[in-house]
Motif scaffolding. Structure first.
Motif, PDB file in Angstrom:
ATOM      1  N   MET A  80       0.844  -1.198   0.000  1.00  0.00           N
ATOM      2  CA  MET A  80       0.000   0.000   0.000  1.00  0.00           C
ATOM      3  C   MET A  80       0.874   1.240   0.000  1.00  0.00           C
ATOM      4  O   MET A  80       1.940   1.270   0.626  1.00  0.00           O
ATOM      5  CB  MET A  80      -0.876   0.006   1.261  1.00  0.00           C
ATOM      6  CG  MET A  80      -1.705   1.269   1.440  1.00  0.00           C
ATOM      7  SD  MET A  80      -2.849   1.126   2.842  1.00  0.00           S
ATOM      8  CE  MET A  80      -3.687   2.719   2.729  1.00  0.00           C
ATOM      9  N   VAL A  81       0.400   2.254  -0.708  1.00  0.00           N
ATOM     10  CA  VAL A  81       1.077   3.555  -0.666  1.00  0.00           C
ATOM     11  C   VAL A  81       0.043   4.634  -0.361  1.00  0.00           C
ATOM     12  O   VAL A  81      -1.066   4.605  -0.906  1.00  0.00           O
ATOM     13  CB  VAL A  81       1.841   3.840  -1.986  1.00  0.00           C
ATOM     14  CG1 VAL A  81       0.976   3.642  -3.220  1.00  0.00           C
ATOM     15  CG2 VAL A  81       2.448   5.233  -1.984  1.00  0.00           C
ATOM     16  N   ILE A  82       0.406   5.542   0.533  1.00  0.00           N
ATOM     17  CA  ILE A  82      -0.449   6.694   0.836  1.00  0.00           C
ATOM     18  C   ILE A  82       0.262   7.918   0.277  1.00  0.00           C
ATOM     19  O   ILE A  82       1.319   8.330   0.767  1.00  0.00           O
ATOM     20  CB  ILE A  82      -0.693   6.851   2.343  1.00  0.00           C
ATOM     21  CG1 ILE A  82      -1.218   5.536   2.928  1.00  0.00           C
ATOM     22  CG2 ILE A  82      -1.674   7.995   2.603  1.00  0.00           C
ATOM     23  CD1 ILE A  82      -1.422   5.570   4.428  1.00  0.00           C
ATOM     24  N   CYS A  83      -0.304   8.480  -0.783  1.00  0.00           N
ATOM     25  CA  CYS A  83       0.374   9.552  -1.517  1.00  0.00           C
ATOM     26  C   CYS A  83      -0.623  10.572  -2.012  1.00  0.00           C
ATOM     27  O   CYS A  83      -1.475  10.222  -2.830  1.00  0.00           O
ATOM     28  CB  CYS A  83       1.140   8.971  -2.688  1.00  0.00           C
ATOM     29  SG  CYS A  83       1.883  10.205  -3.769  1.00  0.00           S
ATOM     30  N   PRO A  84      -0.523  11.822  -1.594  1.00  0.00           N
ATOM     31  CA  PRO A  84       0.317  12.265  -0.487  1.00  0.00           C
ATOM     32  C   PRO A  84      -0.316  11.846   0.836  1.00  0.00           C
ATOM     33  O   PRO A  84      -1.487  11.530   0.895  1.00  0.00           O
ATOM     34  CB  PRO A  84       0.330  13.795  -0.666  1.00  0.00           C
ATOM     35  CG  PRO A  84      -0.930  14.117  -1.401  1.00  0.00           C
ATOM     36  CD  PRO A  84      -1.276  12.926  -2.232  1.00  0.00           C
ATOM     37  N   CYS A  85       0.498  11.882   1.889  1.00  0.00           N
ATOM     38  CA  CYS A  85       0.030  11.449   3.212  1.00  0.00           C
ATOM     39  C   CYS A  85       0.021  12.647   4.159  1.00  0.00           C
ATOM     40  O   CYS A  85       1.079  13.235   4.432  1.00  0.00           O
ATOM     41  CB  CYS A  85       0.938  10.348   3.751  1.00  0.00           C
ATOM     42  SG  CYS A  85       0.384   9.687   5.333  1.00  0.00           S
TER      43      CYS A  85
END
Ligand SMILES: Cc1cc2nc3c(=O)[nH]c(=O)nc-3n(C[C@H](O)[C@H](O)[C@H](O)COP(=O)(O)O)c2cc1C
Length: 226
Positions: free
Chosen positions: A115-120
């Motif tokens: 998982m990637v949170i972009c932007p966070c």
């Protein structure tokens, strides 16, 4: 980058977009992930929508999400063409409302490649670092941490408060990759696209997704010329 006749890779990557500055990174990341043939499960927080509207001038309806608004977004400042994405690749995208905890990505039994949170945002960092899980973004992130799967967070804030630094430290200690939206300037920058691609390329690298969207470091240059 991808054989257009190939089916999207069925082990999906989760992408969450939250309300930190840098919506363009998310738009490009989503486009490049789909272009690489990966399946993507996407969720967006309401503040993510507010920042997208503020920065890209794009209005997102969280109830009836139209992915082409993001994927095919072409900024006025861009020096490149962004033709419409092959509709076949859109089949690899699954969207989840940020309040829907009944979705597969809320459970560890649903297999993902990370998982990637972009932007966070700082709020999302805090929620994950303190296991608060007030929405699907934070729940999916906690699932990735508990399952010891890859979690990449892409914070964007400056300066950083002590709390933000502590939260990043907690996440890093729990196994997350903290990958701030800090573009390098050493790869031959001709346009804003190159700065966006620097950050997106570093994210794709974390998932082992082959990409040549930036020039990789091969030693020193003089005045930007190798
Ligand atoms: C235009 C705009 C820009 C923002 N930029 C940032 C930012 O760069 N970093 C950040 O941590 N929060 C930023 N915020 C604040 C977050 O959106 C806010 O803390 C929100 O609660 C985050 O919620 P979320 O994590 O659920 O998306 C910004 C808000 C707006 C409206």
């Amino acid at each position: 980058m991808h054989d257009p006749d190939a089916a999207p890779s069925h082990v999906p990557i989760v992408l969450a977009i939250t309300g930190a500055s840098g919506a363009i990174y998310a738009a490009r990341l989503l486009r490049y992930l789909l272009a690489s043939g990966r399946s993507v499960h996407l969720t967006i927080s309401p503040s993510g929508v507010a920042v997208i509207e503020q920065e890209l001038g794009v209005t997102i309806d969280l109830q009836r999400f139209d992915p082409t608004l993001l994927i095919d977004f072409s900024p006025a400042w861009s020096s490149r063409d962004w033709p419409p994405t092959d509709p076949k690749l859109l089949a690899g995208l699954t969207y989840h409302h940020y309040q829907n905890f009944l979705t597969p990505i809320a459970s560890g039994s649903f297999l993902t490649a990370g998982m990637v949170i972009c932007p966070c945002s700082g709020s999302t960092l805090a929620g994950i670092a303190h296991a608060a899980s007030t929405n699907l973004v934070q729940r999916a992130a906690e699932v990735h941490l508990k399952e010891r799967r890859k979690l990449v967070v892409v914070p964007r804030e400056t300066p950083l408060s002590t709390f933000a630094l502590e939260n990043m430290q907690r996440l890093s200690a729990a196994g997350a990759i903290v990958l701030p939206a800090m573009p390098g300037w050493y790869h031959g920058v001709d346009s804003l696209d190159d700065l966006v691609d620097f950050v997106v390329s570093r994210i794709l690298d974390q998932f082992g997704i082959d990409n040549s969207i930036i020039s990789r470091w091969e030693g020193p240059t003089v005045g930007g010329q190798r």
